[in-house]
Motif scaffolding. Structure first.
Motif, PDB file in Angstrom:
ATOM      1  N   THR A   1       0.841  -1.190   0.000  1.00 30.19           N
ATOM      2  CA  THR A   1       0.000   0.000   0.000  1.00 30.19           C
ATOM      3  C   THR A   1       0.878   1.243   0.000  1.00 30.19           C
ATOM      4  OG1 THR A   1      -1.702  -1.169   1.229  1.00 30.19           O
ATOM      5  CG2 THR A   1      -1.803   1.227   1.265  1.00 30.19           C
ATOM      6  N   ARG A   2       0.506   2.187  -0.841  1.00 25.75           N
ATOM      7  CA  ARG A   2       1.208   3.470  -0.924  1.00 25.75           C
ATOM      8  C   ARG A   2       0.393   4.513  -0.166  1.00 25.75           C
ATOM      9  NH1 ARG A   2       4.562   4.194  -5.653  1.00 25.75           N
ATOM     10  NH2 ARG A   2       4.915   2.203  -6.645  1.00 25.75           N
ATOM     11  N   THR A   3       1.081   5.416   0.489  1.00 24.78           N
ATOM     12  CA  THR A   3       0.417   6.507   1.206  1.00 24.78           C
ATOM     13  C   THR A   3       0.595   7.790   0.413  1.00 24.78           C
ATOM     14  OG1 THR A   3       0.863   5.431   3.317  1.00 24.78           O
ATOM     15  CG2 THR A   3       0.344   7.781   3.378  1.00 24.78           C
ATOM     16  N   PHE A   4      -0.516   8.495   0.231  1.00 24.99           N
ATOM     17  CA  PHE A   4      -0.511   9.753  -0.518  1.00 24.99           C
ATOM     18  C   PHE A   4      -0.904  10.903   0.404  1.00 24.99           C
ATOM     19  CE2 PHE A   4      -2.330   6.636  -3.715  1.00 24.99           C
ATOM     20  CZ  PHE A   4      -1.107   6.346  -4.305  1.00 24.99           C
ATOM     21  N   ARG A   5      -0.200  12.004   0.268  1.00 22.55           N
ATOM     22  CA  ARG A   5      -0.593  13.257   0.928  1.00 22.55           C
ATOM     23  C   ARG A   5      -1.037  14.203  -0.175  1.00 22.55           C
ATOM     24  NH1 ARG A   5       4.091  14.791   5.167  1.00 22.55           N
ATOM     25  NH2 ARG A   5       4.955  15.545   3.223  1.00 22.55           N
ATOM     26  N   VAL A   6      -2.264  14.711  -0.034  1.00 19.46           N
ATOM     27  CA  VAL A   6      -2.821  15.604  -1.044  1.00 19.46           C
ATOM     28  C   VAL A   6      -3.135  16.943  -0.382  1.00 19.46           C
ATOM     29  CG1 VAL A   6      -4.607  15.945  -2.785  1.00 19.46           C
ATOM     30  CG2 VAL A   6      -3.862  13.615  -2.220  1.00 19.46           C
ATOM     31  N   THR A   7      -2.637  18.002  -0.978  1.00 16.55           N
ATOM     32  CA  THR A   7      -2.897  19.360  -0.504  1.00 16.55           C
ATOM     33  C   THR A   7      -3.774  20.053  -1.538  1.00 16.55           C
ATOM     34  OG1 THR A   7      -0.709  19.385   0.516  1.00 16.55           O
ATOM     35  CG2 THR A   7      -1.803  21.507   0.243  1.00 16.55           C
ATOM     36  N   VAL A   8      -4.919  20.581  -1.078  1.00 16.77           N
ATOM     37  CA  VAL A   8      -5.832  21.318  -1.951  1.00 16.77           C
ATOM     38  C   VAL A   8      -5.861  22.756  -1.450  1.00 16.77           C
ATOM     39  CG1 VAL A   8      -8.184  21.503  -2.855  1.00 16.77           C
ATOM     40  CG2 VAL A   8      -7.228  19.238  -2.323  1.00 16.77           C
ATOM     41  N   ARG A   9      -5.469  23.682  -2.319  1.00 18.10           N
ATOM     42  CA  ARG A   9      -5.425  25.106  -1.944  1.00 18.10           C
ATOM     43  C   ARG A   9      -6.437  25.891  -2.766  1.00 18.10           C
ATOM     44  NH1 ARG A   9       0.050  23.599  -1.656  1.00 18.10           N
ATOM     45  NH2 ARG A   9       0.997  24.128   0.342  1.00 18.10           N
ATOM     46  N   GLY A  10      -6.877  26.982  -2.194  1.00 23.56           N
ATOM     47  CA  GLY A  10      -7.789  27.865  -2.898  1.00 23.56           C
ATOM     48  C   GLY A  10      -7.963  29.161  -2.140  1.00 23.56           C
ATOM     49  N   VAL A  11      -8.925  29.939  -2.600  1.00 22.22           N
ATOM     50  CA  VAL A  11      -9.199  31.243  -2.005  1.00 22.22           C
ATOM     51  C   VAL A  11     -10.703  31.352  -1.786  1.00 22.22           C
ATOM     52  CG1 VAL A  11      -9.037  33.742  -2.362  1.00 22.22           C
ATOM     53  CG2 VAL A  11      -7.228  32.245  -3.226  1.00 22.22           C
ATOM     54  N   PHE A  12     -11.091  31.780  -0.590  1.00 22.80           N
ATOM     55  CA  PHE A  12     -12.508  32.072  -0.343  1.00 22.80           C
ATOM     56  C   PHE A  12     -12.913  33.219  -1.253  1.00 22.80           C
ATOM     57  CE2 PHE A  12     -11.298  30.374   3.934  1.00 22.80           C
ATOM     58  CZ  PHE A  12     -12.176  29.299   3.961  1.00 22.80           C
ATOM     59  N   ASP A  13     -14.143  33.182  -1.763  1.00 23.44           N
ATOM     60  CA  ASP A  13     -14.592  34.208  -2.697  1.00 23.44           C
ATOM     61  C   ASP A  13     -16.047  34.563  -2.420  1.00 23.44           C
ATOM     62  OD1 ASP A  13     -14.283  35.906  -5.005  1.00 23.44           O
ATOM     63  OD2 ASP A  13     -15.475  34.447  -6.123  1.00 23.44           O
ATOM     64  N   GLY A  14     -16.331  35.848  -2.345  1.00 27.90           N
ATOM     65  CA  GLY A  14     -17.699  36.314  -2.201  1.00 27.90           C
ATOM     66  C   GLY A  14     -18.341  35.967  -0.871  1.00 27.90           C
ATOM     67  N   LEU A  15     -17.557  35.923   0.191  1.00 30.58           N
ATOM     68  CA  LEU A  15     -18.109  35.602   1.501  1.00 30.58           C
ATOM     69  C   LEU A  15     -19.005  36.728   1.998  1.00 30.58           C
ATOM     70  CD1 LEU A  15     -14.945  34.217   3.349  1.00 30.58           C
ATOM     71  CD2 LEU A  15     -16.802  32.892   2.312  1.00 30.58           C
ATOM     72  N   THR A  16     -20.091  36.358   2.646  1.00 33.43           N
ATOM     73  CA  THR A  16     -20.949  37.356   3.290  1.00 33.43           C
ATOM     74  C   THR A  16     -20.291  37.768   4.607  1.00 33.43           C
ATOM     75  OG1 THR A  16     -22.207  35.732   4.563  1.00 33.43           O
ATOM     76  CG2 THR A  16     -23.009  36.246   2.327  1.00 33.43           C
ATOM     77  N   ALA A  17     -20.783  38.824   5.200  1.00 34.31           N
ATOM     78  CA  ALA A  17     -20.250  39.260   6.494  1.00 34.31           C
ATOM     79  C   ALA A  17     -20.448  38.169   7.537  1.00 34.31           C
ATOM     80  CB  ALA A  17     -20.930  40.556   6.933  1.00 34.31           C
ATOM     81  N   GLY A  18     -21.572  37.468   7.500  1.00 34.05           N
ATOM     82  CA  GLY A  18     -21.844  36.387   8.440  1.00 34.05           C
ATOM     83  C   GLY A  18     -20.887  35.212   8.267  1.00 34.05           C
ATOM     84  N   GLN A  19     -20.608  34.852   7.007  1.00 32.57           N
ATOM     85  CA  GLN A  19     -19.680  33.750   6.746  1.00 32.57           C
ATOM     86  C   GLN A  19     -18.271  34.108   7.215  1.00 32.57           C
ATOM     87  OE1 GLN A  19     -20.504  33.498   2.546  1.00 32.57           O
ATOM     88  NE2 GLN A  19     -21.507  31.496   2.811  1.00 32.57           N
ATOM     89  N   ARG A  20     -17.879  35.332   6.921  1.00 30.70           N
ATOM     90  CA  ARG A  20     -16.546  35.781   7.350  1.00 30.70           C
ATOM     91  C   ARG A  20     -16.452  35.760   8.873  1.00 30.70           C
ATOM     92  NH1 ARG A  20     -12.042  38.156   5.650  1.00 30.70           N
ATOM     93  NH2 ARG A  20     -11.103  39.780   6.898  1.00 30.70           N
ATOM     94  N   SER A  21     -17.494  36.213   9.538  1.00 29.31           N
ATOM     95  CA  SER A  21     -17.532  36.215  10.996  1.00 29.31           C
ATOM     96  C   SER A  21     -17.456  34.786  11.546  1.00 29.31           C
ATOM     97  CB  SER A  21     -18.802  36.908  11.479  1.00 29.31           C
ATOM     98  OG  SER A  21     -18.886  36.865  12.876  1.00 29.31           O
ATOM     99  N   GLU A  22     -18.178  33.871  10.908  1.00 24.63           N
ATOM    100  CA  GLU A  22     -18.149  32.469  11.323  1.00 24.63           C
ATOM    101  C   GLU A  22     -16.739  31.890  11.186  1.00 24.63           C
ATOM    102  OE1 GLU A  22     -20.045  28.132  10.080  1.00 24.63           O
ATOM    103  OE2 GLU A  22     -20.821  29.949   9.137  1.00 24.63           O
ATOM    104  N   LEU A  23     -16.091  32.156  10.060  1.00 27.42           N
ATOM    105  CA  LEU A  23     -14.729  31.674   9.855  1.00 27.42           C
ATOM    106  C   LEU A  23     -13.774  32.276  10.883  1.00 27.42           C
ATOM    107  CD1 LEU A  23     -14.582  31.739   5.957  1.00 27.42           C
ATOM    108  CD2 LEU A  23     -14.422  29.703   7.415  1.00 27.42           C
ATOM    109  N   LEU A  24     -13.923  33.553  11.170  1.00 31.69           N
ATOM    110  CA  LEU A  24     -13.069  34.194  12.174  1.00 31.69           C
ATOM    111  C   LEU A  24     -13.264  33.565  13.546  1.00 31.69           C
ATOM    112  CD1 LEU A  24     -13.324  37.947  11.126  1.00 31.69           C
ATOM    113  CD2 LEU A  24     -11.220  36.574  11.248  1.00 31.69           C
ATOM    114  N   SER A  25     -14.509  33.251  13.905  1.00 34.27           N
ATOM    115  CA  SER A  25     -14.775  32.680  15.223  1.00 34.27           C
ATOM    116  C   SER A  25     -14.229  31.254  15.353  1.00 34.27           C
ATOM    117  CB  SER A  25     -16.272  32.696  15.531  1.00 34.27           C
ATOM    118  OG  SER A  25     -16.959  31.737  14.741  1.00 34.27           O
ATOM    119  N   ARG A  26     -14.096  30.548  14.246  1.00 38.59           N
ATOM    120  CA  ARG A  26     -13.601  29.167  14.273  1.00 38.59           C
ATOM    121  C   ARG A  26     -12.126  29.074  13.883  1.00 38.59           C
ATOM    122  NH1 ARG A  26     -17.519  24.855  12.236  1.00 38.59           N
ATOM    123  NH2 ARG A  26     -16.203  23.723  13.695  1.00 38.59           N
ATOM    124  N   ALA A  27     -11.489  30.211  13.678  1.00 33.18           N
ATOM    125  CA  ALA A  27     -10.097  30.241  13.223  1.00 33.18           C
ATOM    126  C   ALA A  27      -9.131  29.468  14.125  1.00 33.18           C
ATOM    127  CB  ALA A  27      -9.634  31.681  13.048  1.00 33.18           C
TER     128      ALA A  27
END
Length: 119
Positions: A3-29
């Motif tokens: 068995t082979r082990t793989f590490r996968v990194t997925v990167r991106g950028v948040f886009d068009g977040l509402t103020a509520g979504q941004r606040s939620e992300l900040l609170s869970r940071a």
């Protein structure tokens, strides 16, 4: 076949977040801090939304053949999209990088152990 082990990194950028979504992300940071980063089967998300809107998911997967890394990468991207979609988080510039740990170069300590037969 081993068995082979793989590490996968997925990167991106948040886009068009509402103020509520941004606040939620900040609170869970704190639970998504890069200092707690780990490769896990379910995927581990890190971000610092206060500094910039980028994020990184880290996934751990496995397969029998070298070619299985492509399917592992597709699963990781799909899981990242699903997580973002379930929460309504817009995103862009999604890109992935995968590593087959059986192909990774050994560190100095690992080379010494292998030479002694400890590995």
């Amino acid at each position: 076949m081993s068995t082979r082990t793989f590490r996968v990194t997925v990167r991106g950028v948040f886009d068009g977040l509402t103020a509520g979504q941004r606040s939620e992300l900040l609170s869970r940071a704190p639970e998504h801090d890069v200092l707690r980063a780990a490769f896990t089967p379910e995927g581990h998300l890190t971000y610092d939304i206060a500094a910039r809107p980028a994020f990184t998911f880290r996934f751990l997967d496995s397969g029998e053949a070298e070619e299985d890394i492509l399917e592992a990468t597709e699963r990781a991207e799909g899981a990242a999209r699903a997580w973002l979609g379930e929460r309504g988080y817009g995103h862009k510039n999604l890109r992935s990088q995968a590593e087959d740990l059986s192909q990774a170069p050994l560190g100095k300590r690992q080379r010494r152990a292998a030479a002694r037969g400890d590995a």
